[in-house]
Structure formats: C-alpha cells, structure tokens
Design a protein around this motif. Structure first.
Motif, PDB file in Angstrom:
ATOM      1  N   SER A  98      32.514  33.872  41.098  1.00  0.00           N
ATOM      2  CA  SER A  98      33.442  34.829  40.484  1.00  0.00           C
ATOM      3  C   SER A  98      34.714  34.181  39.948  1.00  0.00           C
ATOM      4  O   SER A  98      35.435  34.800  39.167  1.00  0.00           O
ATOM      5  N   THR A 141      39.982  41.104  51.295  1.00  0.00           N
ATOM      6  CA  THR A 141      40.511  42.415  50.963  1.00  0.00           C
ATOM      7  C   THR A 141      40.193  43.357  52.119  1.00  0.00           C
ATOM      8  O   THR A 141      39.271  43.110  52.895  1.00  0.00           O
ATOM      9  N   LYS A 200      42.157  38.758  37.240  1.00  0.00           N
ATOM     10  CA  LYS A 200      41.574  40.088  37.091  1.00  0.00           C
ATOM     11  C   LYS A 200      41.999  40.948  38.281  1.00  0.00           C
ATOM     12  O   LYS A 200      42.295  40.413  39.355  1.00  0.00           O
ATOM     13  N   GLU A 235      40.245  42.471  40.295  1.00  0.00           N
ATOM     14  CA  GLU A 235      39.376  42.201  41.443  1.00  0.00           C
ATOM     15  C   GLU A 235      39.724  40.906  42.171  1.00  0.00           C
ATOM     16  O   GLU A 235      39.147  40.608  43.216  1.00  0.00           O
ATOM     17  N   ASP A 236      40.650  40.137  41.636  1.00  0.00           N
ATOM     18  CA  ASP A 236      41.147  38.964  42.353  1.00  0.00           C
ATOM     19  C   ASP A 236      42.221  39.332  43.371  1.00  0.00           C
ATOM     20  O   ASP A 236      42.664  38.474  44.144  1.00  0.00           O
TER      21      ASP A 236
END
Length: 113
Positions: A60, A39, A84, A86-87
């Motif tokens: 995770s 990211t 999610k 956050e993935d």
C-alpha cells in the motif's frame, strides 16, 4: 534501548511528511529496524523495514514512502509522499535487539482536508 518517534501531524491528501525515530541507549538492533502503523480496532501492520539484504515495503505504500537511516544508525526516517486519508494512523518505530522487540511511543499522522 529507547526509541523516540516524532514529526507526525496533520497533512492534506497528496501532501508529504517526514517522521523520525531517535534511538538512545545502545541504539537500533543491526538491520532489524523499521516502521509499523496502527489504526483503532486494527492490528499493527508493517509499513517498511530494513533487512540484512534489502528493504521491505507494504504494498500500500510502495512508490510513495521511503525508509532511511543515518550512517550511525541512531536515527531512522520515513519520508511519506502522496499521502492518502487511509494512511492516517499512529506510526511506531521498531527494532529487535537482545532477543526482544522494542517500540517507540508512536506518532500520529492524520491525512485529511
């Protein structure tokens, strides 16, 4: 060795997506193959990789993601379930061969409602 990742896209939280990586040229390097993600502003991190004896998953993604490959070791997959936000990241396929690392161009996965 050339790696081509595909299959990324936009998916809602809780959804599923399967991304693929095709290896041309001399193909993947034995057992040294896997997926990483990155990211903006962060280092690239391991998602899942094959080793000679087993498979490593990031904590995770354990229980949600599954890495696999075809018998000819020309295509590798990452099945991602229960996604999610956050993935969200650019996912890169990787292999190590001839003493160096090879990376695919990355495929964007966005998890958002």
């Amino acid at each position: 060795v050339q790696l081509q990742a595909s299959g990324g896209g936009l998916v809602q939280p809780g959804g599923s997506l399967r991304i693929s990586c095709a290896a041309s040229g001399s193909g993947f390097g034995g057992y040294s193959m896997g997926w990483y993600r990155q990211t903006p502003g962060k280092q690239r991190e391991l998602v899942a990789t094959f080793t000679a004896t087993n498979i490593n998953y990031a904590d995770s993604v354990k229980g949600r993601f599954t890495i696999s490959r075809d018998s000819a070791r020309r295509t590798m997959f990452l099945q991602m379930n229960s996604l999610k936000p956050e993935d969200t990241a650019v996912y890169y396929c990787w292999t190590h061969k001839y003493g160096r690392d090879y990376w695919g161009q990355g495929t964007q996965v966005t998890v958002s409602s």
